[in-house]
Design a protein around this motif. Structure first.
Motif, PDB file in Angstrom:
ATOM      1  N   LEU A 111      37.148  77.536 -32.475  1.00  0.00           N
ATOM      2  CA  LEU A 111      35.852  77.900 -33.033  1.00  0.00           C
ATOM      3  C   LEU A 111      35.711  79.416 -33.179  1.00  0.00           C
ATOM      4  CD1 LEU A 111      33.594  75.389 -31.072  1.00  0.00           C
ATOM      5  CD2 LEU A 111      33.876  75.453 -33.550  1.00  0.00           C
ATOM      6  N   SER A 112      36.222  80.167 -32.207  1.00  0.00           N
ATOM      7  CA  SER A 112      36.157  81.620 -32.318  1.00  0.00           C
ATOM      8  C   SER A 112      37.030  82.126 -33.457  1.00  0.00           C
ATOM      9  CB  SER A 112      36.578  82.270 -31.001  1.00  0.00           C
ATOM     10  OG  SER A 112      37.941  82.002 -30.712  1.00  0.00           O
ATOM     11  N   GLN A 113      38.177  81.483 -33.673  1.00  0.00           N
ATOM     12  CA  GLN A 113      39.039  81.883 -34.783  1.00  0.00           C
ATOM     13  C   GLN A 113      38.320  81.698 -36.115  1.00  0.00           C
ATOM     14  OE1 GLN A 113      42.510  83.078 -34.619  1.00  0.00           O
ATOM     15  NE2 GLN A 113      41.712  83.666 -36.616  1.00  0.00           N
ATOM     16  N   THR A 114      37.567  80.611 -36.233  1.00  0.00           N
ATOM     17  CA  THR A 114      36.782  80.379 -37.443  1.00  0.00           C
ATOM     18  C   THR A 114      35.667  81.406 -37.576  1.00  0.00           C
ATOM     19  OG1 THR A 114      37.248  78.004 -37.320  1.00  0.00           O
ATOM     20  CG2 THR A 114      35.387  78.691 -38.688  1.00  0.00           C
ATOM     21  N   ALA A 115      35.003  81.725 -36.447  1.00  0.00           N
ATOM     22  CA  ALA A 115      33.874  82.658 -36.490  1.00  0.00           C
ATOM     23  C   ALA A 115      34.314  84.056 -36.880  1.00  0.00           C
ATOM     24  CB  ALA A 115      33.177  82.692 -35.131  1.00  0.00           C
ATOM     25  N   TYR A 116      35.533  84.464 -36.497  1.00  0.00           N
ATOM     26  CA  TYR A 116      35.994  85.828 -36.751  1.00  0.00           C
ATOM     27  C   TYR A 116      36.321  86.083 -38.215  1.00  0.00           C
ATOM     28  CZ  TYR A 116      36.352  86.482 -31.718  1.00  0.00           C
ATOM     29  OH  TYR A 116      36.066  86.591 -30.388  1.00  0.00           O
ATOM     30  N   ARG A 117      36.209  85.067 -39.069  1.00  0.00           N
ATOM     31  CA  ARG A 117      36.396  85.324 -40.501  1.00  0.00           C
ATOM     32  C   ARG A 117      35.297  86.235 -41.037  1.00  0.00           C
ATOM     33  NH1 ARG A 117      37.959  79.414 -43.109  1.00  0.00           N
ATOM     34  NH2 ARG A 117      39.579  78.841 -41.597  1.00  0.00           N
ATOM     35  N   GLY A 118      34.155  86.275 -40.355  1.00  0.00           N
ATOM     36  CA  GLY A 118      33.062  87.137 -40.782  1.00  0.00           C
ATOM     37  C   GLY A 118      33.110  88.509 -40.152  1.00  0.00           C
ATOM     38  N   GLY A 119      34.205  88.861 -39.492  1.00  0.00           N
ATOM     39  CA  GLY A 119      34.312  90.153 -38.827  1.00  0.00           C
ATOM     40  C   GLY A 119      34.414  89.971 -37.324  1.00  0.00           C
ATOM     41  N   LEU A 120      34.451  91.085 -36.604  1.00  0.00           N
ATOM     42  CA  LEU A 120      34.643  91.036 -35.152  1.00  0.00           C
ATOM     43  C   LEU A 120      33.353  91.246 -34.379  1.00  0.00           C
ATOM     44  CD1 LEU A 120      36.627  90.915 -32.737  1.00  0.00           C
ATOM     45  CD2 LEU A 120      36.864  93.387 -32.940  1.00  0.00           C
ATOM     46  N   GLY A 121      32.553  92.245 -34.753  1.00  0.00           N
ATOM     47  CA  GLY A 121      31.432  92.670 -33.926  1.00  0.00           C
ATOM     48  C   GLY A 121      30.397  91.597 -33.658  1.00  0.00           C
ATOM     49  N   ALA A 122      29.739  91.091 -34.712  1.00  0.00           N
ATOM     50  CA  ALA A 122      28.655  90.132 -34.518  1.00  0.00           C
ATOM     51  C   ALA A 122      29.128  88.819 -33.898  1.00  0.00           C
ATOM     52  CB  ALA A 122      27.951  89.880 -35.845  1.00  0.00           C
ATOM     53  N   PRO A 123      30.208  88.181 -34.395  1.00  0.00           N
ATOM     54  CA  PRO A 123      30.657  86.941 -33.747  1.00  0.00           C
ATOM     55  C   PRO A 123      31.049  87.133 -32.283  1.00  0.00           C
ATOM     56  CG  PRO A 123      31.623  87.125 -35.921  1.00  0.00           C
ATOM     57  CD  PRO A 123      30.970  88.442 -35.636  1.00  0.00           C
ATOM     58  N   LEU A 124      31.768  88.214 -31.977  1.00  0.00           N
ATOM     59  CA  LEU A 124      32.164  88.446 -30.588  1.00  0.00           C
ATOM     60  C   LEU A 124      30.958  88.721 -29.709  1.00  0.00           C
ATOM     61  CD1 LEU A 124      34.396  88.708 -28.527  1.00  0.00           C
ATOM     62  CD2 LEU A 124      34.695  91.097 -29.202  1.00  0.00           C
ATOM     63  N   ALA A 125      29.942  89.397 -30.253  1.00  0.00           N
ATOM     64  CA  ALA A 125      28.719  89.645 -29.494  1.00  0.00           C
ATOM     65  C   ALA A 125      28.008  88.333 -29.155  1.00  0.00           C
ATOM     66  CB  ALA A 125      27.792  90.556 -30.281  1.00  0.00           C
ATOM     67  N   VAL A 126      27.943  87.426 -30.114  1.00  0.00           N
ATOM     68  CA  VAL A 126      27.286  86.140 -29.875  1.00  0.00           C
ATOM     69  C   VAL A 126      28.078  85.320 -28.859  1.00  0.00           C
ATOM     70  CG1 VAL A 126      26.617  83.968 -30.950  1.00  0.00           C
ATOM     71  CG2 VAL A 126      26.169  86.115 -32.121  1.00  0.00           C
ATOM     72  N   VAL A 127      29.411  85.330 -28.972  1.00  0.00           N
ATOM     73  CA  VAL A 127      30.238  84.644 -27.980  1.00  0.00           C
ATOM     74  C   VAL A 127      30.005  85.239 -26.597  1.00  0.00           C
ATOM     75  CG1 VAL A 127      32.613  84.227 -27.225  1.00  0.00           C
ATOM     76  CG2 VAL A 127      32.012  83.941 -29.623  1.00  0.00           C
ATOM     77  N   THR A 128      29.929  86.557 -26.533  1.00  0.00           N
ATOM     78  CA  THR A 128      29.749  87.252 -25.268  1.00  0.00           C
ATOM     79  C   THR A 128      28.430  86.895 -24.597  1.00  0.00           C
ATOM     80  OG1 THR A 128      31.091  89.092 -26.080  1.00  0.00           O
ATOM     81  CG2 THR A 128      29.684  89.538 -24.204  1.00  0.00           C
TER      82      THR A 128
END
Length: 312
Positions: free
Chosen positions: A209-226
């Protein structure tokens, strides 16, 4: 070294490994075009397996940290993944860390410091029963199914689902760790086997799921995961594992304030640029599409001006 300090040290190294894995995943995801699953491409990619190895190493360190510290202590330290990923991602992108990024990093660290003051506690000694683990798994799968339903655009929904999956996997991992190290029962009890299978399923699901989310970039998806990861794990720790914050009412208020500051720091980090903007290529006036260029021999040669009258 006390159990709390050991848990913090293991969590810091784990966060650094998770950050490196996240940056590798984002760089790989940026090469996958929209609408392309990319599964077979990832399986045949060396960087993908490198990120899997980094995630596995970070997970093992995380498991060790959960042996010596409660979920309410270990999970908030996972936010340092974002703090480490920002300068690493900027370096690989060929740019400097901006003032906005440093500001978000500082706010996140201040908020985490407040959380650590209230989350310090004894080593965990409670675990989920099989019915509790199955109930948590069923509820989590229902939420993930809604967030990542077919047809949704890759982005923050998948990042939220990934955070929930990883957070639940961490909570279930603590159950396995406590049960395995408890020598009063068999090593491979039905509880250990069932919960270990759930951990493997949620860990793999969170990674994809994170691999799919990172298609939109790193900052916002990683922040939401965090943010969603420790939220899910802490809810399980407080409601089902009997974990409590230190300091009573004052400790709770301090934890809430720290969480708010850390969340604001993460939001600030999401506003920072993730990739340098490509500069437009200069367009030559001599090669405009649809316009014939000057003759080959005439390029760079000026014709002398002539009069409209010819001398006789």
């Amino acid at each position: 070294m006390s159990a709390t300090l050991l848990a913090v040290a293991l969590s810091l190294v784990s966060a650094a490994a998770y950050a490196a894995a996240a940056v590798a995943q984002e760089r790989l995801a940026s090469r996958i075009t929209e609408g392309e699953s990319g599964v077979l491409r990832m399986l045949g990619s060396g960087p993908w397996w490198s990120s899997v190895g980094l995630n596995a190493s970070a997970a093992l360190l995380h498991v060790a940290a959960l042996k010596y510290g409660p979920l309410t202590l270990v999970q908030p330290l996972g936010a340092l993944t974002l703090v480490a990923a920002v300068p690493l991602g900027a370096r690989l992108a060929g740019r400097r860390v901006t003032r906005l990024e440093w500001r978000g990093t500082g706010l996140t660290l201040i908020g985490l410091g407040a959380l650590l003051l209230t989350a310090s506690g004894p080593a965990p000694d409670d675990s989920l029963t099989v019915p509790e683990a199955l109930t948590v798994a069923a509820a989590t799968m229902a939420v993930i199914g809604v967030l990542s339903r077919p047809g949704t655009r890759p982005g923050l929904r998948h990042a939220t689902a990934s955070g929930f999956a990883s957070g639940v996997a961490s909570a279930l991992t603590q159950t396995v760790t406590v049960a395995v190290t408890d020598r009063s029962g068999p090593l491979l009890s039905p509880q250990v086997i069932v919960v270990a299978l759930l951990v493997a399923a949620f860990a793999a699901g969170g990674l994809l799921l994170s691999q799919t989310a990172y298609r939109g970039g790193l900052g916002a998806p990683l922040a939401v995961v965090t943010l969603s990861n420790p939220l899910a794990a802490s809810v399980i720790g407080v409601t089902l594992l009997g974990e409590r914050l230190q300091g009573g009412i004052v400790g709770i208020l301090l934890a809430v304030a720290g969480a708010a500051v850390a969340a604001y720091g993460v939001v600030v980090l999401t506003r920072s640029p993730q990739r340098p903007k490509a500069e437009p290529e200069p367009v030559s006036l001599l090669s405009v599409p649809g316009q014939p260029g000057p003759p080959e021999g005439a390029r760079g040669t000026a014709r002398p001006a002539t009069s409209g009258l010819q001398s006789v």
